[in-house]
Design a protein around this motif. Structure first.
Motif, PDB file in Angstrom:
ATOM      1  N   ALA A 273       0.443  -0.941   0.161  1.00  0.00           N
ATOM      2  CA  ALA A 273       0.312  -0.118  -0.047  1.00  0.00           C
ATOM      3  C   ALA A 273       1.039   0.992   0.010  1.00  0.00           C
ATOM      4  N   LEU A 274       1.932   0.964   0.624  1.00  0.00           N
ATOM      5  CA  LEU A 274       2.867   2.560   1.064  1.00  0.00           C
ATOM      6  C   LEU A 274       3.973   2.442  -0.521  1.00  0.00           C
ATOM      7  N   MET A 275       3.541   1.480  -1.655  1.00  0.00           N
ATOM      8  CA  MET A 275       4.469   2.048  -2.637  1.00  0.00           C
ATOM      9  C   MET A 275       4.304   3.272  -3.647  1.00  0.00           C
ATOM     10  N   PRO A 276       3.136   3.175  -3.923  1.00  0.00           N
ATOM     11  CA  PRO A 276       2.468   4.481  -4.143  1.00  0.00           C
ATOM     12  C   PRO A 276       3.464   5.768  -3.577  1.00  0.00           C
ATOM     13  N   ALA A 277       3.676   6.333  -2.041  1.00  0.00           N
ATOM     14  CA  ALA A 277       4.504   6.995  -1.586  1.00  0.00           C
ATOM     15  C   ALA A 277       5.861   7.322  -1.829  1.00  0.00           C
ATOM     16  N   ILE A 278       6.238   5.604  -1.644  1.00  0.00           N
ATOM     17  CA  ILE A 278       7.878   5.798  -2.115  1.00  0.00           C
ATOM     18  C   ILE A 278       7.953   6.701  -3.570  1.00  0.00           C
ATOM     19  N   ALA A 279       7.211   6.023  -4.850  1.00  0.00           N
ATOM     20  CA  ALA A 279       7.394   6.526  -5.687  1.00  0.00           C
ATOM     21  C   ALA A 279       7.718   8.136  -6.240  1.00  0.00           C
ATOM     22  N   THR A 280       5.782   8.395  -5.037  1.00  0.00           N
ATOM     23  CA  THR A 280       6.119   9.902  -5.719  1.00  0.00           C
ATOM     24  C   THR A 280       7.402  11.075  -4.917  1.00  0.00           C
ATOM     25  N   GLY A 281       7.852  10.066  -3.450  1.00  0.00           N
ATOM     26  CA  GLY A 281       9.184  10.867  -3.162  1.00  0.00           C
ATOM     27  C   GLY A 281       9.783  10.836  -3.997  1.00  0.00           C
ATOM     28  N   ILE A 282      10.149  10.079  -4.930  1.00  0.00           N
ATOM     29  CA  ILE A 282      11.353   9.752  -5.277  1.00  0.00           C
ATOM     30  C   ILE A 282      11.008  10.800  -6.772  1.00  0.00           C
ATOM     31  N   ALA A 283      10.266  10.711  -7.261  1.00  0.00           N
ATOM     32  CA  ALA A 283       9.271  12.190  -8.440  1.00  0.00           C
ATOM     33  C   ALA A 283       9.813  13.276  -7.999  1.00  0.00           C
ATOM     34  N   ILE A 284       8.856  13.873  -7.307  1.00  0.00           N
ATOM     35  CA  ILE A 284       9.526  15.091  -6.544  1.00  0.00           C
ATOM     36  C   ILE A 284      10.768  15.216  -6.158  1.00  0.00           C
ATOM     37  N   ALA A 285      11.972  14.118  -5.205  1.00  0.00           N
ATOM     38  CA  ALA A 285      13.287  14.881  -5.401  1.00  0.00           C
ATOM     39  C   ALA A 285      14.337  14.774  -6.656  1.00  0.00           C
ATOM     40  N   ILE A 286      13.480  14.012  -8.063  1.00  0.00           N
ATOM     41  CA  ILE A 286      14.195  14.539  -8.460  1.00  0.00           C
ATOM     42  C   ILE A 286      13.727  15.778  -9.681  1.00  0.00           C
ATOM     43  N   HIS A 287      12.910  15.910  -9.508  1.00  0.00           N
ATOM     44  CA  HIS A 287      12.349  17.131 -10.035  1.00  0.00           C
ATOM     45  C   HIS A 287      12.849  18.138  -9.759  1.00  0.00           C
ATOM     46  N   VAL A 288      13.418  18.520  -7.757  1.00  0.00           N
ATOM     47  CA  VAL A 288      13.797  19.508  -6.932  1.00  0.00           C
ATOM     48  C   VAL A 288      15.101  19.258  -6.815  1.00  0.00           C
ATOM     49  N   ASN A 289      15.696  18.316  -8.312  1.00  0.00           N
ATOM     50  CA  ASN A 289      17.555  18.028  -7.108  1.00  0.00           C
ATOM     51  C   ASN A 289      17.646  18.523  -8.367  1.00  0.00           C
ATOM     52  N   ARG A 290      16.822  18.454 -10.363  1.00  0.00           N
ATOM     53  CA  ARG A 290      17.069  19.377 -11.201  1.00  0.00           C
ATOM     54  C   ARG A 290      17.521  20.845 -10.810  1.00  0.00           C
ATOM     55  N   LEU A 291      16.406  21.201 -10.534  1.00  0.00           N
ATOM     56  CA  LEU A 291      16.176  22.541 -10.274  1.00  0.00           C
ATOM     57  C   LEU A 291      16.393  23.344  -9.402  1.00  0.00           C
ATOM     58  N   ARG A 292      17.168  22.016  -8.407  1.00  0.00           N
ATOM     59  CA  ARG A 292      18.387  23.053  -7.905  1.00  0.00           C
ATOM     60  C   ARG A 292      19.842  23.508  -8.868  1.00  0.00           C
ATOM     61  N   SER A 293      20.002  22.042  -9.295  1.00  0.00           N
ATOM     62  CA  SER A 293      20.676  22.335 -10.421  1.00  0.00           C
ATOM     63  C   SER A 293      21.081  23.362 -11.823  1.00  0.00           C
ATOM     64  N   ASN A 294      19.796  23.472 -11.837  1.00  0.00           N
ATOM     65  CA  ASN A 294      19.795  24.753 -13.092  1.00  0.00           C
ATOM     66  C   ASN A 294      19.376  26.138 -11.911  1.00  0.00           C
ATOM     67  N   ASN A 295      19.587  26.298 -10.804  1.00  0.00           N
ATOM     68  CA  ASN A 295      19.372  27.664 -10.122  1.00  0.00           C
ATOM     69  C   ASN A 295      17.771  27.907  -9.893  1.00  0.00           C
ATOM     70  N   ALA A 296      17.196  26.829  -9.496  1.00  0.00           N
ATOM     71  CA  ALA A 296      15.429  27.578  -9.942  1.00  0.00           C
ATOM     72  C   ALA A 296      15.346  26.588  -8.708  1.00  0.00           C
ATOM     73  N   ALA A 297      15.561  26.437  -7.416  1.00  0.00           N
ATOM     74  CA  ALA A 297      15.537  26.308  -6.507  1.00  0.00           C
ATOM     75  C   ALA A 297      14.660  26.674  -5.657  1.00  0.00           C
ATOM     76  N   ASP A 298      13.596  28.180  -5.979  1.00  0.00           N
ATOM     77  CA  ASP A 298      12.544  28.766  -5.062  1.00  0.00           C
ATOM     78  C   ASP A 298      11.378  27.744  -6.164  1.00  0.00           C
ATOM     79  N   LEU A 299      10.999  27.738  -7.189  1.00  0.00           N
ATOM     80  CA  LEU A 299      10.316  26.060  -7.824  1.00  0.00           C
ATOM     81  C   LEU A 299      10.201  25.158  -7.128  1.00  0.00           C
ATOM     82  N   SER A 300      10.607  24.505  -6.189  1.00  0.00           N
ATOM     83  CA  SER A 300      10.805  23.390  -5.547  1.00  0.00           C
ATOM     84  C   SER A 300       9.286  23.049  -4.541  1.00  0.00           C
ATOM     85  N   PRO A 301       9.554  24.772  -4.027  1.00  0.00           N
ATOM     86  CA  PRO A 301       8.190  24.203  -3.191  1.00  0.00           C
ATOM     87  C   PRO A 301       6.574  24.435  -3.321  1.00  0.00           C
TER      88      PRO A 301
END
Length: 438
Positions: A273-301
């Motif tokens: 039941a918790l597998m969707p949560a794990i996948a969602t957490g990974i997906a958010i992190a992928i996008h946020v790490n990408r934004l941080r490396s592009n100096n667009a961390a302010d879009l992360s929230p």
């Protein structure tokens, strides 16, 4: 809506491949069990070692996805090359260490599980061979996980699903036609992992993500520090989870074996039941790490808020289904009436809290994937410690399992305030646009 689609365009492929991998594991277990029921006994002996292996693999996988998602943003593929090669070297070193350790302790280990002397040699060799082949599976997983972070989630998921299907087909042939018994799992893993690893390496080479496998000692040292900072808290977190289950089983032993069996069954359902949560957490992190490396961390929230709040809606439905159909779901795993009753009692109290536990896990996985694993680890240690401490007190004083489950459920309800605290904190932390990359 656009952010929602971006998050789940990554989360759904990750979830699909994870579910198929789980199904493939169950099918393979069924094959070797049909061939000889004694094989399932051997797999049971292997279980604690499998947990250690899974913990090591998952902790390194977190680093591979984090490094890749950063590289997909800043395009510093030379740095990514150094980090991926170092990850592979660390994985190889860990498996060599595991093999040596088990070779040295296999006699007392097998004796501890009261394995009969005539079976010890065969089971010991099987576990060693399983660990030897496991390194191929681990390295292929690191390379494929990197492709997730680099933005190829859909294609990687398709390849993963096909590889799992191929693995199951190989196991079937080895078990029922070639009569290799329990070693069928090792042979099928060896072949399928080799093919997947070759595909991943060629893919990474063609897109320019890796260029060479020679890394300077200084680059390795820097990469090891980064891996340590990300993976070590994750590995420690698995240790906390293991201790939580161990201690909770000890608590349930006060009430009877059926309650332990019921928790075991319901815990497996909970993990699915918790597998969707794990996948969602990974997906958010992928996008946020990408934004941080592009100096667009302010879009992360915006990504964090959308991912967490959408998971509330998803887990409202999951909680409702598990609570309403708990006995039918448990019946898919066991037909024992006493175990069904015990598992149903657990889900009666804990099932509704998945509405909160799901979004909480999204946040904790996100922390691990963005280099804040220590924050996740501290939270888990404190929350599990407080829950179990109060639960043990209640169990000894009132001898009521219903009250114990109520305490556990109440603990999850309180974490709702923590979730919204972290959402508010993310606006302040990432809003400054001064966060560092991994």
């Amino acid at each position: 809506m656009e952010i929602f689609m971006r998050i789940y365009s990554v989360a759904l492929p990750i979830l699909a491949s994870s579910l198929v991998g789980l199904i493939a594991l169950f099918i393979n277990m069924g094959f070797i069990g049909q061939d000889n029921a004694f094989n399932l006994y051997i797999m049971g002996i292997l279980l604690p070692i499998s947990f250690i292996v899974m913990s090591l693999n998952e902790s390194l996988r977190v680093s591979s996805i984090a490094f890749a998602s950063q590289a997909s943003g800043d395009k510093k593929f030379n740095l990514f090359n150094d980090r991926l090669v170092t990850l592979i070297l660390v994985s190889l070193a860990m498996y060599v260490l595991l093999n040596v350790l088990f070779y040295l302790i296999q006699q007392p280990f097998l004796s501890m599980y009261k394995v009969e002397p005539q079976h010890q040699l065969f089971i010991g060799k099987f576990i060693l061979h399983n660990l030897m082949v496991g390194v191929l599976a681990a390295v292929s997983m690191l390379c494929m996980s990197s492709l997730y972070g680099l933005g190829y989630a859909h294609s990687v998921s398709i390849i993963s699903i096909l590889s799992f299907a191929f693995n199951v087909a190989l196991t079937y042939v080895f078990v029922f036609h070639l009569k290799y018994g329990i070693y069928s799992i090792i042979y099928s893993t060896l072949i399928s992992s080799t093919i997947v690893l070759a595909i991943a390496l060629i893919w990474l080479k063609n897109i320019g993500a890796i260029s060479y496998f020679k890394v300077s000692s200084s680059a390795v040292q820097k990469a090891v520090i980064k891996i340590r900072n990300i993976s070590l808290p994750v590995l420690a977190g698995y240790g906390v989870m293991f201790m939580h289950v161990l201690v909770f089983n000890k608590l349930l032993a006060m009430f009877g074996p059926n309650d332990i069996a019921g928790f075991s069954v319901s815990h497996r359902l909970q993990n699915i039941a918790l597998m969707p949560a794990i996948a969602t957490g990974i997906a958010i992190a992928i996008h946020v790490n990408r934004l941080r490396s592009n100096n667009a961390a302010d879009l992360s929230p915006s990504y964090i808020k959308t991912g967490v709040l959408s998971s509330f809606a998803i887990y409202f439905l999951i909680s409702f289904v598990i609570f309403t159909f708990r006995e039918s779901l448990i019946g898919l795993i066991t037909s024992d009436a006493d175990v069904i009753a015990a598992a149903s009692k657990y889900l009666y109290y804990i099932g509704p809290t998945y509405f909160i536990l799901g979004p909480l896990l999204v946040l904790l996985i996100f922390f691990e994937q963005t280099g804040k694993g220590v924050r996740s680890l501290i939270f888990n240690m404190l929350s599990f410690g407080l829950q179990l401490g109060v639960a043990f007190y209640v169990a000894y004083k009132y001898q009521s399992l219903d009250l114990v489950y109520t305490i556990i459920a109440a603990g999850y309800l309180i974490t709702l305030f923590y979730i919204f605290y972290e959402l508010r904190r993310s606006r302040q932390y990432y809003g400054s646009n001064q966060t560092q990359t991994i």
